[in-house]
Design a protein around this motif. Structure first.
Motif, PDB file in Angstrom:
ATOM      1  N   SER A  60       0.821  -1.205   0.000  1.00  0.00           N
ATOM      2  CA  SER A  60       0.000   0.000   0.000  1.00  0.00           C
ATOM      3  C   SER A  60       0.861   1.263   0.000  1.00  0.00           C
ATOM      4  CB  SER A  60      -0.921  -0.015   1.221  1.00  0.00           C
ATOM      5  OG  SER A  60      -1.695   1.137   1.279  1.00  0.00           O
ATOM      6  N   LEU A  63       2.458   1.707  -3.422  1.00  0.00           N
ATOM      7  CA  LEU A  63       1.493   2.248  -4.379  1.00  0.00           C
ATOM      8  C   LEU A  63       1.253   3.736  -4.125  1.00  0.00           C
ATOM      9  CD1 LEU A  63      -1.121  -0.647  -4.425  1.00  0.00           C
ATOM     10  CD2 LEU A  63       0.330   0.052  -6.341  1.00  0.00           C
ATOM     11  N   PRO A  69       2.339  -0.794 -10.234  1.00  0.00           N
ATOM     12  CA  PRO A  69       1.967  -2.144  -9.785  1.00  0.00           C
ATOM     13  C   PRO A  69       2.805  -3.250 -10.419  1.00  0.00           C
ATOM     14  CG  PRO A  69       0.006  -0.852 -10.200  1.00  0.00           C
ATOM     15  CD  PRO A  69       1.180  -0.035 -10.675  1.00  0.00           C
ATOM     16  N   ARG A  91      -4.730  -2.062  -2.725  1.00  0.00           N
ATOM     17  CA  ARG A  91      -5.410  -0.902  -3.324  1.00  0.00           C
ATOM     18  C   ARG A  91      -6.641  -0.512  -2.514  1.00  0.00           C
ATOM     19  NH1 ARG A  91      -4.409  -3.529  -8.642  1.00  0.00           N
ATOM     20  NH2 ARG A  91      -2.760  -2.319  -9.633  1.00  0.00           N
ATOM     21  N   LYS A  92      -7.317  -1.501  -1.958  1.00  0.00           N
ATOM     22  CA  LYS A  92      -8.536  -1.261  -1.181  1.00  0.00           C
ATOM     23  C   LYS A  92      -8.235  -0.849   0.255  1.00  0.00           C
ATOM     24  CE  LYS A  92     -11.157  -4.766  -3.682  1.00  0.00           C
ATOM     25  NZ  LYS A  92     -11.798  -6.077  -3.559  1.00  0.00           N
TER      26      LYS A  92
END
Length: 133
Positions: A60, A63, A69, A91-92
């Motif tokens: 995370s 990113l 990615p 991502r979430k």
């Protein structure tokens, strides 16, 4: 037969951890209770939980820092399917929530090593609630 039981248990452990990092409190709690009823030990579960949360936090943050990615995926030790799954989970995820989860897991580990007067399962269920909230 024992191998089949061991494989089924392993799938349940990963299902529990998947539910935990997805912050699905109901599924994580149910899976945890089922694992404990089958005799799964806290000394085995806590490090597996912590490893996944730390892994997701790292992804995370990478990113968030703008790393592509596909570059992250190249450094992943596992199958391409697992790498894609971790990237999707990261991502979430909310990095702050992952940091709090790491703290909750550290507290859980201490508690399960004699640092609490409460029962292991009580401390674990509280940690699950905190992480999945």
């Amino acid at each position: 037969m024992q191998d089949a039981v061991a494989q089924a248990s392993e799938k349940q452990v990963w299902g529990f951890i998947d539910a935990l990092v997805a912050r699905d409190q109901r599924a994580a709690t149910a899976a945890f209770l089922q694992l404990r009823a089958q005799g799964e030990s806290m000394p085995r579960l806590v490090p597996l939980m912590a490893r996944r949360v730390r892994e997701l936090l790292g992804i995370s943050l990478r990113l968030e820092a703008g790393e592509a990615p596909q570059d992250i995926k190249k450094t992943f030790k596992g199958s391409p399917w697992a790498a894609d799954k971790r990237l999707a989970e990261a991502r979430k995820a909310d990095p702050q929530a992952l940091r709090r989860a790491i703290e909750a897991l550290a507290d859980l580990e201490l508690a399960t090593r004699g640092g609490s007067e409460l029962a292991e399962d009580t401390v674990a269920l509280r940690a699950i609630d905190q992480i999945a909230a």
